[in-house]
Design an enzyme around this catalytic site. Sequence first.
Site: not given
Length: 658
Positions: A352, A381, A399, A401, A403, A485, A531
């Site tokens: 992000c 991670r 991911q 991912d 946005h 979320k 997100h």
Amino acid sequence: MSTVSELRITLDGSERVVPAGTTAGEALQADGKHVIAARVGGELRDLAYEVRGGDEIEPVEIGSADGRAIMRHSAAHVMAQAVQELFPEAKLGIGPPVENGFYYDFDVAEPFTPDDLKRIEKRMREIVKQGQRFSRRPVSDEDAREELAGEPYKLELIGLKGNAGSDDGADVEVGAGELTIYDNLDAKTGDLRWKDLCRGPHVPTTRVIPAFKLMRTGGAYWRGSEKNPQLQRIYGTAWESRDKQDEYLRFLEEAEKRDHRKLGAELDLFSFPNQIGSGLAVFHPKGGVVRKVMEDYSRRRHEEEGYEFVNTPHITKGDLFETSGHLGWYKDDMFPPMEVDGGDYYLKPMNCPMHNLIFDARGRSYRELPLRMFEFGSVYRFEKSGVVHGLTRVRGMTQDDAHIYCTKEQMGDEIKSLLSFVLGLLRDYGLDEFYLELSTRDESEKFIGEDADWEEATAALKQAADESGLDLVDDPGGAAFYGPKISVQAKDAIGRTWQLSTIQVDFNQPKRFGLEYQAADGTRQQPIMIHRALFGSIERFFGVLLEHYAGAMPPWLSPVQAIGIPIGDAHVPHLDKVAARLREHGIRVEVDASSDRMQKKIRNAQKQKIPFMLLAGDDDVAKDAVSFRYRNGDQKNGVPIDEAVAEIVKAVEARVQI
């Protein structure tokens, strides 16, 4: 009119008058086997609790969630008693109930062996048969320290009394108020057999533990910290009946068969080479095919929904994560920095912040919003070694991912559209049973931003969740540090729940990065950032699907969709011709021309869980046909090649399970 020797209580919603000194068990007329505890004013209590005027009392049955937890915690005490009787030098840690069972931690000189577990379980059965009574008694800190002088970990818990309730299980041992010890008393003589620091409640006697089994052992750091001693943890399961326990054990057997780590090796999909490191997977050619198909389909669907693809690097200067807030709130989950050109660089744990920079690379107009950015981005991670687990808990992942940057007015409709898109795509991959979890902030200091922003973001998520028609479960305190979320919880084929997609509303990162767009009236406005990770990660979703399908992936996701199996060498050219026809339609097909006998070739194909086997002998060649054998063992003979090709292509394109 009641006298001082009588008490007015509310029992299951009805007011009653009972004599002073009445216990909760007596008021409920509990048999101690089905109703094993009471809920008094919302608090769980032993049946031996003496009721007070004004108490509201409800029964707690052994098969309820609370009843199981109480019974399992009592089983943990029985196990700890058995361990200390067999291993007198063992020091006690903690012993809470957990989902589907219980555990207890012990400080012992040597790890427990499988034979030790058998001995412990045998002794537990003897204790259960004796019907020892659980008896609660309050103690002062001083008395507790004196009684438990030989238990260093319990002494530490006494010192934590005012801070109990943490995730380390201390709340099972001590409460924020008075300290209590539970004595296990001989059923006949009342003599003390064993005792433990515990807040309770417990079942009335050890006989009220109908079915239990010790499962395994493992290491566990005291109170979850690597700075503390490592203890030996024994896990067990306990149930309200043997039938329920047998059902659970059968479930475990099925889950073991479906373990994606085992299937990944058997099907030659992926591995975790020691030379690379813990939690870092490599995908083999067949696994690579599955990943590519998953990603390609996802890309296509994202294109149809108006997403724009971006790409960002794997490392960045630390300043970027200072701006986003991750170094302040997420640093423990990031890999340590590397020094480059005199500055600290980090492997990115999420995409992000970089997407924010793409948004901010030039001026933006309200006409561009909502702007939907999408990336298959590799992130890293630093998961602790104790929690790394196959593909479902890794240190390096990809991911899917996205946005979304939108105006405040667009936020509600965008969230609803996102949720619909997410659920639709998950259904395309074969998951169809969901509920939602709404994660919000609590009073913790880890959350940033204005209350009004959080309230507005939470309200928008809740409205979208409510309109979805799915069940919604609250998760107070589970939000990301920057915003609330929704998590999509999906059930697999054997009823397990997996957290998959998340949708997070973020007012804070746009502020921290100073993101703006020009509104219709010419003013500069801050966008709302949403997100959205659909799979969560490719790796984890791969593992979930592998277990959901027990390795038998639907034809469209199978690495090999069809295989030709000749009865003899003379039939190979015929199957090569069929394979060429299938490849014209994009079907992944092989022909087994090895020297193995036909039956072994069939067994090999079944082990590899290939959806379609096409067999050919003299008769099939003469008729320009094949014999169809399905993954489940069914067979059709003499199927014309055109029909065989059409059936396979139809199954693949329809994304159906065979």
